[in-house]
Write an enzyme that holds these catalytic residues in place. Structure first.
Site, PDB file in Angstrom:
ATOM      1  N   ARG A 105       0.851  -1.194   0.000  1.00 31.63           N
ATOM      2  CA  ARG A 105       0.000   0.000   0.000  1.00 31.63           C
ATOM      3  C   ARG A 105       0.878   1.232   0.000  1.00 31.63           C
ATOM      4  NH1 ARG A 105      -4.627   0.410   4.341  1.00 31.63           N
ATOM      5  NH2 ARG A 105      -2.861   0.756   5.699  1.00 31.63           N
ATOM      6  N   THR A 109      -1.354   7.428  -0.578  1.00 38.71           N
ATOM      7  CA  THR A 109      -2.649   7.273  -1.256  1.00 38.71           C
ATOM      8  C   THR A 109      -3.455   6.093  -0.722  1.00 38.71           C
ATOM      9  OG1 THR A 109      -1.745   5.771  -2.907  1.00 38.71           O
ATOM     10  CG2 THR A 109      -1.596   8.128  -3.401  1.00 38.71           C
ATOM     11  N   ASP A 201       0.795  -3.058  12.128  1.00 40.47           N
ATOM     12  CA  ASP A 201       1.238  -3.441  10.783  1.00 40.47           C
ATOM     13  C   ASP A 201       1.676  -4.900  10.801  1.00 40.47           C
ATOM     14  OD1 ASP A 201       3.004  -3.912   8.510  1.00 40.47           O
ATOM     15  OD2 ASP A 201       2.803  -1.757   8.146  1.00 40.47           O
ATOM     16  N   ASP A 204       5.223  -5.767   9.309  1.00 46.04           N
ATOM     17  CA  ASP A 204       6.317  -5.322  10.187  1.00 46.04           C
ATOM     18  C   ASP A 204       6.420  -6.198  11.421  1.00 46.04           C
ATOM     19  OD1 ASP A 204       7.279  -3.292   8.612  1.00 46.04           O
ATOM     20  OD2 ASP A 204       6.046  -1.732   9.543  1.00 46.04           O
TER      21      ASP A 204
HETATM   22  C1  PRP Z   1      -0.884  -4.818   4.458  1.00 42.44           C
HETATM   23  C2  PRP Z   1      -1.663  -6.115   4.570  1.00 42.44           C
HETATM   24  C3  PRP Z   1      -2.514  -6.111   3.335  1.00 42.44           C
HETATM   25  C4  PRP Z   1      -2.801  -4.636   3.156  1.00 42.44           C
HETATM   26  C5  PRP Z   1      -4.203  -4.369   3.624  1.00 42.44           C
HETATM   27  O1  PRP Z   1       0.170  -4.942   3.580  1.00 42.44           O
HETATM   28  O2  PRP Z   1      -0.834  -7.244   4.680  1.00 42.44           O
HETATM   29  O3  PRP Z   1      -1.894  -6.638   2.195  1.00 42.44           O
HETATM   30  O4  PRP Z   1      -1.880  -3.924   3.978  1.00 42.44           O
HETATM   31  O5  PRP Z   1      -4.546  -3.055   3.379  1.00 42.44           O
HETATM   32  P1  PRP Z   1      -5.670  -2.636   2.347  1.00 42.44           P
HETATM   33  O6  PRP Z   1      -6.830  -3.551   2.599  1.00 42.44           O
HETATM   34  O7  PRP Z   1      -5.957  -1.217   2.711  1.00 42.44           O
HETATM   35  O8  PRP Z   1      -5.136  -2.772   0.956  1.00 42.44           O
HETATM   36  P2  PRP Z   1       1.178  -3.703   3.292  1.00 42.44           P
HETATM   37  O9  PRP Z   1       0.664  -2.869   2.192  1.00 42.44           O
HETATM   38  O10 PRP Z   1       1.480  -3.019   4.602  1.00 42.44           O
HETATM   39  O11 PRP Z   1       2.454  -4.432   2.702  1.00 42.44           O
HETATM   40  P3  PRP Z   1       3.475  -5.418   3.416  1.00 42.44           P
HETATM   41  O12 PRP Z   1       2.729  -6.701   3.699  1.00 42.44           O
HETATM   42  O13 PRP Z   1       4.519  -5.588   2.376  1.00 42.44           O
HETATM   43  O14 PRP Z   1       3.969  -4.782   4.679  1.00 42.44           O
HETATM   44  N1  URA Z   2      -2.230  -3.295   6.992  1.00 40.90           N
HETATM   45  C1  URA Z   2      -1.818  -3.738   8.200  1.00 40.90           C
HETATM   46  O1  URA Z   2      -0.829  -4.485   8.298  1.00 40.90           O
HETATM   47  N2  URA Z   2      -2.486  -3.328   9.287  1.00 40.90           N
HETATM   48  C2  URA Z   2      -3.561  -2.530   9.214  1.00 40.90           C
HETATM   49  O2  URA Z   2      -4.152  -2.210  10.268  1.00 40.90           O
HETATM   50  C3  URA Z   2      -3.977  -2.079   7.950  1.00 40.90           C
HETATM   51  C4  URA Z   2      -3.298  -2.493   6.853  1.00 40.90           C
END
Ligand code: PRP
Ligand code: URA
Length: 210
Positions: A105, A109, A201, A204
């Site tokens: 994400r 945005t 997160d 993370d």
């Molecule tokens: C997180 C999570 C989802 C997304 C959800 O990933 O694992 O994929 O956010 O958010 P959304 O429903 O608003 O799209 P992130 O984008 O943080 O990436 P990462 O797993 O690489 O940390």
């Molecule tokens: N992605 C995450 O990992 N946590 C949240 O709360 C939202 C998006």
């Protein structure tokens, strides 16, 4: 097809979810818990797999019994956080293949950005279960499922641990044919797009990157 959202209220799942939410839970325990919850959820999400009758010789006599009917599955984690669920579900269904969709994400945005996609060659012969611990705005799940649909799988299910109502609504609207399995639907999203109360997160916390 009528859309279905399944909230899994099993006490073991709810207990482990509490530990996942706790900000004092460290990465090692968090990773284990993500796997344990995924395994328990997989048990329910595969409840409709068809069986066929077979016979085996036990040490005592012949048993007329059942095996999975050769239906093929593929698990597709959304990178990164979905990776935390893969090993556990493969323990349950070792014959499944694994595809990967890379999305992150954009922090400004909140829109998902695609950076990787690799699905099994025979995806059109498979039932797909998409894995991601978090369904927040729903953007990542909606895009991942759009990408997967280009390979024409037999069916798609979406399995997450925590969902926001906004994400459920967006996913139902975009892909009404995809059932959602989650452990809990939380209250809302905050201004940064995090699920409230959520667990922070997920990526993370799994990989210790913050
Ligand atoms: C997180 C999570 C989802 C997304 C959800 O990933 O694992 O994929 O956010 O958010 P959304 O429903 O608003 O799209 P992130 O984008 O943080 O990436 P990462 O797993 O690489 O940390
Ligand atoms: N992605 C995450 O990992 N946590 C949240 O709360 C939202 C998006």
């Amino acid at each position: 097809m009528e859309h279905q959202v399944f909230e899994m209220t099993h006490p073991l799942i709810q207990h482990k979810l509490t530990l996942l939410r706790d900000k004092n839970t460290g990465s090692k325990e968090f990773r284990s818990l993500i796997g344990e919850v995924a395994m328990l959820m997989c048990y329910d999400a595969t409840r409709d797999l068809p069986l066929v009758e077979t016979q085996v010789e036990t040490p005592v006599s012949v048993a007329t019994t059942k095996v999975l009917s050769g239906r093929k599955l593929a698990f597709v984690p959304i990178l990164r956080a979905g990776l935390g669920m893969v090993d556990a579900v493969l323990e349950m269904v070792p014959a499944a293949k694994v595809g990967h969709i890379g999305l992150y994400r954009d922090h400004e945005t909140l829109q998902p950005v695609e950076y990787y996609s690799k699905l099994p060659q025979d995806t059109s012969e498979r039932d797909v279960i998409v894995l991601d611990p978090m369904l927040a705005t729903g953007g990542s799940a909606v895009d991942a499922i759009t990408i997967i649909k280009r390979s024409h799988p037999k069916s798609i299910k979406f399995m997450c641990i925590i969902a926001a109502p906004e994400g459920v609504e967006a996913l139902v609207k975009a892909h009404p044919d995809v059932p959602i399995y989650c452990a809990h639907i939380d209250e809302c999203l905050n201004e940064q797009g995090y699920i409230v109360p959520g667990l922070g997160d997920a990526g993370d916390r799994i990989f210790g990157t913050q």
